[in-house]
Structures are given as structure tokens and as C-alpha cells.
Design an enzyme around this catalytic site. Sequence first.
Site, PDB file in Angstrom:
ATOM      1  N   GLN A 299     -10.680   7.777  37.297  1.00  0.00           N
ATOM      2  CA  GLN A 299     -10.583   8.598  36.100  1.00  0.00           C
ATOM      3  C   GLN A 299     -10.309  10.048  36.478  1.00  0.00           C
ATOM      4  O   GLN A 299     -10.864  10.567  37.450  1.00  0.00           O
ATOM      5  CB  GLN A 299     -11.882   8.506  35.292  1.00  0.00           C
ATOM      6  CG  GLN A 299     -12.147   7.134  34.699  1.00  0.00           C
ATOM      7  CD  GLN A 299     -11.259   6.844  33.505  1.00  0.00           C
ATOM      8  OE1 GLN A 299     -10.653   7.733  32.917  1.00  0.00           O
ATOM      9  NE2 GLN A 299     -11.175   5.572  33.129  1.00  0.00           N
ATOM     10  N   ASP A 399     -11.777  -2.689  30.652  1.00  0.00           N
ATOM     11  CA  ASP A 399     -11.204  -1.341  30.800  1.00  0.00           C
ATOM     12  C   ASP A 399      -9.745  -1.462  31.225  1.00  0.00           C
ATOM     13  O   ASP A 399      -9.383  -1.116  32.353  1.00  0.00           O
ATOM     14  CB  ASP A 399     -12.017  -0.545  31.827  1.00  0.00           C
ATOM     15  CG  ASP A 399     -11.538   0.894  31.950  1.00  0.00           C
ATOM     16  OD1 ASP A 399     -10.809   1.368  31.057  1.00  0.00           O
ATOM     17  OD2 ASP A 399     -11.881   1.546  32.960  1.00  0.00           O
ATOM     18  N   CYS A 426      -7.972   3.684  26.750  1.00  0.00           N
ATOM     19  CA  CYS A 426      -7.309   4.985  26.841  1.00  0.00           C
ATOM     20  C   CYS A 426      -6.131   5.082  25.881  1.00  0.00           C
ATOM     21  O   CYS A 426      -5.379   6.059  25.920  1.00  0.00           O
ATOM     22  CB  CYS A 426      -6.844   5.260  28.271  1.00  0.00           C
ATOM     23  SG  CYS A 426      -5.690   4.033  28.927  1.00  0.00           S
TER      24      CYS A 426
END
EC number: 2.1.1.-
Length: 473
Positions: A299, A399, A426
Site C-alpha cells: 500500500q 483485497d 480500491c
Amino acid sequence: MSSTEETGPAHVLELRLGPVAHGGHMVARHEGRVVFVRHGIPGELVRAELTDGGDDAKFWRADVVEVLEPSPHRRDHPWDRADSLAAHARGGLPVGGAEFGHIALPEQRRLKEAVIREQLSRLAGVGQSGTELGGTELGATGHGAGLDVEVEPVPLAAGSHDDAGGLAWRTRCSFAVTPDGRLAMHAHRSETLIPVEDMPLATREINDLRLWDLDLRGVERLEVAAPASGSAPHVLFGLADGVAPSKLAGALEGLDPAVSVSAVGPTAGKTPITIRGRGSVSEHVLGHHYTVTGDGFWQIHRRAPETLVTAAMEALDGVLAPGAQVADLYAGAGLFTAPLAAAVGPGGYVLSVEGAPGTSRDARRTFKRQPEVAVVQGKVERVLRRQSDQGSFDAVVLDPPRAGAGRDVVRQLIDMAPRAVAYVACDPASFARDLGWFRQAGWRLESFRAFDLYPMTHHVETVGLLLPPPKGW
């Protein structure tokens, strides 16, 4: 409402900008045609130069080059190279990656909230009449009926309220290189390279390296990582065809000797080779240690790892317990794998799945002494297909990359019926699409949070808790 004028080879339209759209654009119309406009704000009257589209195109794209009636939320852009007005005044294009920099931070977040609501409503049916979130009826939000979303600011340090005005948060950056060896970035949706001599979104540790002073001839791309933990930065050089790592002497001379360096390219090979130092960086998140190589995923906001881990673990708090069986899908270097393993303990089991070979190697290195963790490199849908014969999971952290998990993975999770899925996303459109498939199978969105982990851009990170329907549904 709109008119067209010629300025040399380009077309400039006078447009009244409408609502924000997913992707960082404002929606306008010209003679019935939709125009997606970057670098504007809803309500503004602007002149916008067409960047994409022809007579047969379903829609056009444009950049704002002049503001006739500014929004009260407009401010000076903090980065000259990304400022559309300044770039077009010079006869050039702005770099991509800071397309919201002309908007005051609170309004940036309100626009992201509007996009999330629109995507959840249109693609997943959340917030429409009669739908619920966690058992509570949803109502009007001031931007139309829908989910009452808040995009939460994330300060640069724990216990602080300082967000540095949306700057200095990137611990990782990727750059292109011009043919004459200068550090550069691409214009949006373009092969045009624009030399850069600063990166205001990056941390001080990255800017202090002064990468724009290096002799980068023979290099096609450059990636830099400066861990939030304070360990030494790492630079990865992507070499041009026929260039050997030994040709990097000029670039290495300008780098602090403490910086580790690796290289990858047609001559160096697909796997990065270490030129100097360790070839990796160390990351520390909430008591867990990770090793991430130069091409490994991590990240990019300095507070993103702890923010997302905390949100996902809090969402799964009622499900995780010693001895539980859990999965971390699209696990990267194992950001969520470590706290999941700590929660389930030695008697539990964590399946950590990542498709990228290099990043999966990072995870295997991190968890090699933890027998309760199985690190598997491969496509998530294929691994789940093999796993389906071995039973289900108590909990899953999902994710995926920006494209989302996709129909196959969602269907497999629905069939496996874990007690809970923490979906870290995201991209609100991909998340809403996947959520729609879950909801068609009776699942519900129990809780939802959004974080402003990409200030100055249209991007936003979300964490949603998905629960299966009751048995017999």
C-alpha cells in the site's frame, strides 16, 4: 449552453460542468454528446480542450484549459506539473496522478462520497428504496437517496490530525524516463513524457533522493520505495533492451550509498537482481514485520497498511477466534495474513493466495516459520476451486486489484459460504459490481467505511463487511 471554437489543431468547447463521474471526470454535454472533463469542478463554466474523441465516438474526453466561472471550492494547484491550466498555458499537458489537486480537500472527499453512493446504488442496488445496511433503513443524504457515506481523512501519523494538506503521503512512486535519461511521468491516457523535478505527493524521504538529478540513460522506468517505518529506501531500475546492470554506474553515483538498488529488464532478467544492499525493504505494521522486494506490492499511503488492517480486523471481530479457518485472497506480501494468523493462533489455518510470483515469494519469506500459514501462488479462482473439496472458511479477507474479484471468485465464495467476508477495495465501481452479485445470492452489506488514502486523486479505498443470508434463505 456550449459553443465550439478552433485554436490551431485542437478543439475547445465552452461547457457547464455537471456532476462528478467515476474516474475523476466531471460530466458535461455538448450538442447532446457526453463529454468527460478532467480538472474541473461541478457547476463551473469552463473552456475545455478535447483530448479524445471523433465524430463517431460515443463520448468525448477533455481537459479544462480556462475557468470562466470558478467554483468556490477551486484552489491553486500545489503541483505545477499536474496543473492543467498551467500546463496548457505552456502549450503542454499535465502529468497524471493529481487530477483533484485544484479542489479543496473537503470537497475532494465530498465528490468521492458522491461517486461511491452512485456506484453502490446503480451497480449493487444499495440505498435504493427498501434496501438496508446492517438492518437500518437508508434515507436521503443531500446528494439524492442512498447510502450515507463518509470518506474519512487519514492523517500522516497516528494520533495526529495533520494530513499535510493532502501532500507527502506516497511511500512508493513509479516514474518513466525520457530518451535522454530524465525522470518523467506520463500525461493522462498518453504516451507523452513530461520531465519532473519534484513529486509533492511523495514523502520527504523520496524527494530527498533527488532522483531527477540522476543520469538515467539506459533506464526505461524507475520505482522507488521509502518505508514508513524509516528503514532505508529502495530503488528499482527497469532497464532498456540490451542494457546491462553494469551500465548503471552513472545513476548509482548520484544515490545515497544507504539506498539499496536492484534492476530488472530484458538483459537483467524478469526477476530483479540486487545491485547494492538487500534488494528489499522492511515494513512494520501494528507489531508485524514484512519484507517487500523492489517489484513487490505494498500500500502506498504511509498510514494505509495500519488503517486498512484495523478496519478489516474490526469488521471481522465477531468471527475470528483461536482455531478458526480463514483466507487472505489477493494477499500481496501478506499485509492481512499476519494479523489473521495472530488471531487464529497455532491451532488455526490461514490460506494466503497471491498471483504475482515476486510478491508471493515475499510472503513465503515472511511466513516460512509459521506452519499455520499456507502461502499459495496462483490465480485465486483456481486455488479456490481446489480448496472447495477441503471445506469452507470462517472468514475471508478479499483485497483484489482495481479490476475487482470478478464473477467466478464471487460465485465460489457464495458456494463456500464463509461466515463473513471483509472486502477491501480500491475501486468503488468494481466493488459495487461484485457486491451486486453477492446481494443477488442473499448476502448483505453489514458495515462500510471509506478512507481518503489517495488525496489529490479521484481514488478512494473502502472496507465492507459482507454477511451471508440466514440458513434456509
